[in-house]
Every structure is written in structure tokens, then in C-alpha cells.
Design an enzyme around this catalytic site. Structure first.
Site, PDB file in Angstrom:
ATOM      1  CE  LYS A  65      -2.956 -16.309 -11.855  1.00  0.00           C
ATOM      2  NZ  LYS A  65      -1.929 -15.497 -10.802  1.00  0.00           N
ATOM      3  CB  SER A 140      -4.965 -12.464 -11.615  1.00  0.00           C
ATOM      4  OG  SER A 140      -3.758 -13.211 -10.692  1.00  0.00           O
ATOM      5  CB  SER A 164      -3.389 -12.751  -7.634  1.00  0.00           C
ATOM      6  OG  SER A 164      -3.436 -11.357  -7.586  1.00  0.00           O
TER       7      SER A 164
END
Length: 478
Positions: A65, A140, A164
Site C-alpha cells: 500500500k 481505503s 480498510s
């Protein structure tokens, strides 16, 4: 090959059927092939890093990420204010994976600064669901979920502050694991809300999650919140007998009748999953959690996360960090930088955070939210005295269509849609695993256990995965 599970990839590497170079070329070419369509990546690596160390993951590519620090590699947190930021140091998790021999192939798109649950607010554009391009993957950690669901990589790293990892995993038909708070070092993770932030993993099986967790967990002197090392091998404990274990579900969250056919099918599927648990010898009981506490989860989360985000991101001013926008003086520079650098969503969160942190509002809003959080965690711990874990549908609906998404609050949104946040409130280990399909879209169940009992949560999830028949799913199976 990289759309397979880790054991199969490892065997092919060891037998010489493939090389790490071949795998790297495969994943980067696949990532580029799907990039315009699904937008999983901010950065796709041009060349393969030199491998260090030796482990089950040696030579296997993965994605990270883009809010996790990588020295010399662009790390943007999917925000315009950091669109050119190149860190000077490595996050501990990246360092550990490098030392294990795992190969970074790219940095994935997220909702801006990890503040969002849709996968639509990253500065490079929206991330689409591999099962249906008209639907969200959620956020997210949108790009990480999509990269695993597409079969580009066997595992990816994400972060989870409210849901997330576990929500996009549910929408994408993959496994998403948020461990106990402190089980994985957060050194090098761009902070959103420090008391809620967790680093975690996306895979296509619980065993693969355990493989990765055994490498990345552990104490870190650079993270004062990291837990002491534990002498537990998660993979070795996956097959432990779960007969006699006791799970509970929240009755109030399943009593919602809003006319949503998908919700009805998800709840129907959930009860079938409970039957499978009972076939494994697991006792499952519906309990009353307290509806008032469940309704308070989202507002308490909103207050705490916005306040902590405002504080954590106060350095993004264009002075020490951020793409500086000129002004007549230092105040103008900061004002211009933050005005142009942040989206409306982020600015709104910072306004809320600043408001609740004002001296005259702290007692009524910020401190009260903390008290509500404690009451919710106390209720969970009270139930954990009798039960080993909570089991629930991961989400109240299939992945939403882009044109149907809404921020409007409802009973469904407040209760069933937000129970995953409780895992962050208490730092509890929590995993979402695929459990079937509704309207050709994956659905998922979630297991949340006692703090520090990661091994048991993975054990329960592994046993359930074996009977659900959804292991190793890939949306684009080539």
C-alpha cells in the site's frame, strides 16, 4: 502462476519450473495490462530488487500500500500533497519482507491519506472491482485488494483504521486480516489515527495469511506500541481442533429489515455459515450486544479518527513536507499548500478534527467519544469471557455500484455496516474470508477474537474456509 496460492508458487520455484525473474516479469506485465481498467497501482516497479534472506516467500512478488515508506521509491499516500514524495527510510514491514526474500513489485492506490472507504478518492483516480467494473472495491486499501483479486500477486499489504482491509477484502472475494494492535510494527506507516491504525494482509487463503504473518509480526524498537515477540508459529496452529469453541453474533445487527434483497440473501447465507460452524463442533449463539452501543460506534469513530488525523497530518504544510505552493509569507504558503493539496473530503475531516479538539469542545466531543469507545470495548471483553470470538457478515451489502453509493446514515449503515470498527477500537484480531456469492458478487464473513489471540482467529478461519469452498478465488483467472 502468481494467481496461485503460496505453496504452489513455492513448489514451482523450488522445482525450477519458474524463476523469481519470470514471476516478476509476469506480475509487472499483468499489472500494466490491467492498470487502465482497474487502477490498482500508483507505481509498478521497473526492475526486480536484489533478493535477501531465505523463507517460504523468497522470490515471490507482492504489492505494498502506498502509505508505507519505501526508501528511494515514490510513496504518495494517493494524495496530491505528497505526489512527488520519495522517503529516506524503509518501513519495518517492508524491511522484514525484503529480508525474507519477498519481491516488491508495486505500490498500490488507496483513498487519499487512507481516509475513506470507497477507493474513489486517490489522486490517480478510482479503483474498480475486478468482479464488476461498475462496482467499488472499497477502501481505503483499494489497490491492494484489487491486485490480489485480479490474481496479479498472491499477497499484498494494507492498513486498517476502521475496516480498510476487511471491507475491500469482502467486496473483492479475498482474505483480509487485521491482526492484534501492535502485532505488526507501524514504523513507516503514514499515520491516520494512531490509536486505531493497524498494518495487515490480503491473500487468497488463510494459510497464505499465516505464512505472511509469521514473517512480518514481532516487536520493533522503533514502534513503542509494538507487542513483545511471541513464540507462536501461526501456520503450525492452523489445523488445531476447534471442536468445543464458542462463537457469538450480534442479534441486533441481523434484525434489520430495510427491504434490501442483497442484505436478506447475505443474512440467509450467514445462517448457513453458522450451520457449517456447528458441523465443525463449534457452538454459535446469538447475543444482545446493546443496540445503543452499536449505534454509537460510527459517531465515536468519526470523532476520534478525525481528531487524530488532524494532529497526525499537521506537518503537511509545504514547509517540512508536501508540494509547496508559493505565498507572500509562511502563513500564506501553508494555507495555499493545504488548500490545493487536499481534496474536499480530507479538508472536511480536518475541520471536524480541529473542531472537536478545540478546548471548549474536548470534554463534550473528544473525551466523550473515548468513553464510548471504552464502553464498547468493555462489552466485547465481557462477551469474550464466555465466547472465543465474534462471527458476523463482513458487510451488509455486496460491493456498491459507483452511482449508487451514498453517505446517508441509516440503521443498516450504523449497525451492521460498522461492526468491523470494533476490532480497531479494542485492537482485536479480525479476519474476513469469502463465504459465497450474491448476484454474482462475492460476500464474506468476519471473525474477530480476543486481543493477542491471533493464532486462534486464524485457526478458526482456516477451519471454516475448508468447509465454505471459497478458497483461492480469483476474479480474472487466466
Amino acid at each position: 502462476m502468481t494467481n496461485k496460492l503460496i505453496d504452489e508458487i513455492r513448489n514451482n520455484l523450488d522445482n525450477g519450473n519458474v524463476t523469481s525473474e519470470m514471476l516478476f516479469d509476469e506480475v509487472t506485465s499483468k499489472a500494466k495490462k490491467y492498470q487502465d481498467e482497474y487502477n490498482s497501482f500508483v507505481t509498478i516497479m521497473d526492475k526486480k530488487e536484489e533478493m535477501e534472506g531465505d523463507s517460504i516467500l523468497r522470490g515471490i512478488p507482492y504489492a505494498l500500500k502506498d502509505n508505507i515508506s519505501t526508501k528511494g521509491i515514490l510513496t504518495t499516500a494517493s494524495s496530491n500533497i505528497l505526489k512527488d514524495y520519495i522517503p529516506l527510510y524503509d518501513a519495518t514491514i517492508y524491511k522484514k519482507l525484503k529480508e525474507s526474500g519477498a519481491v516488491l513489485m508495486g505500490k498500490t492506490v488507496l483513498d487519499e491519506l487512507a481516509m475513506g472507504g470507497t477507493g474513489t478518492t486517490g489522486h490517480t483516480g478510482i479503483v474498480r472491482n475486478p468482479w464488476n467494473k461498475e462496482r467499488m472495491i472499497g477502501g481505503s486499501s483499494a489497490g491492494s485488494a484489487a491486485a490480489v483479486a485480479l490474481g496479479i500477486v498472491p499477497f499484498a499489504i494494507g492498513s486498517d483504521t476502521g475496516d480498510s482491509i476487511r471491507k475491500p477484502a469482502a467486496y473483492g472475494g479475498v482474505v483480509g486480516y487485521k491482526p492484534t494492535y501492535g502485532r505488526i510494527s507501524r514504523y513507516g506507516l503514514f499515520a491516520f489515527a494512531s490509536s486505531l491504525d493497524h498494518v495487515g494482509v490480503f491473500t487468497r487463503s488463510v494459510k497464505d495469511t499465516a505464512y505472511v504473518m509469521d514473517i512480518i509480526k514481532g516487536h520493533d524498537d522503533k514502534d513503542m506500541t509494538s507487542l513483545p515477540d511471541e513464540d507462536v508459529n501461526y501456520v503450525n496452529n492452523l489445523s488445531n481442533n476447534v471442536k468445543g469453541k464458542k462463537l457469538f453474533y450480534m442479534k441486533e445487527a441481523l434484525e434489520i429489515n430495510n427491504g434490501n434483497e442483497n442484505l436478506e440473501k447475505i443474512i440467509e447465507s450467514f445462517y448457513k455459515t453458522i450451520d457449517k460452524c456447528r458441523e465443525l463442533g463449534i457452538e454459535v449463539v446469538g447475543v444482545s450486544f446493546r443496540k445503543d452501543l452499536l449505534e454509537a460506534v460510527y459517531p465515536a469513530y468519526n470523532v476520534i479518527s478525525c481528531a487524530e488525523a488532524t494532529s497526525n497530518n499537521s506537518n503537511l504544510t509545504g514547509i517540512p513536507f508536501g508540494n509547496r505552493i508559493d505565498g507572500n509569507n509562511i502563513n500564506d504558503i501553508m494555507m495555499n499548500t493545504r488548500t490545493e493539496g487536499f481534496s474536499e473530503l480530507i479538508k472536511r475531516r480536518f475541520v471536524i478534527g480541529s473542531y472537536v479538539l478545540q478546548k471548549e469542545n474536548q470534554e463534550k466531543l473528544f473525551l466523550n467519544a473515548g468513553r464510548v469507545r471504552r464502553m464498547i470495548v468493555d462489552r466485547m471483553n465481557e462477551l469474550f469471557k464466555e465466547y472465543d470470538a465474534l462471527i458476523m457478515p463482513s458487510t451488509p451489502d455486496i460491493a456498491p455500484l459507483f452511482n449508487e453509493a451514498s453517505d446517508k446514515l441509516s440503521d443498516e449503515y450504523l449497525i451492521l455496516g460498522n461492526h468491523l470498527v470494533i476490532g480497531n477500537f479494542g485492537g482485536f484480531p479480525s479476519i474476513s474470508i469469502p463465504s459465497g456469492f450474491v448476484n454474482n458478487m462475492p460476500i464474506s464473513v468476519n471473525i474477530t477474537g480476543r486481543a493477542k489471540e491471533d493464532s486462534l482467529v486464524l485457526n478458526l478461519a482456516n477451519k471454516l474456509e475448508e468447509v465454505l469452498g471459497c478458497k483461492g478465488m480469483v476474479a480474472k483467472d487466466e
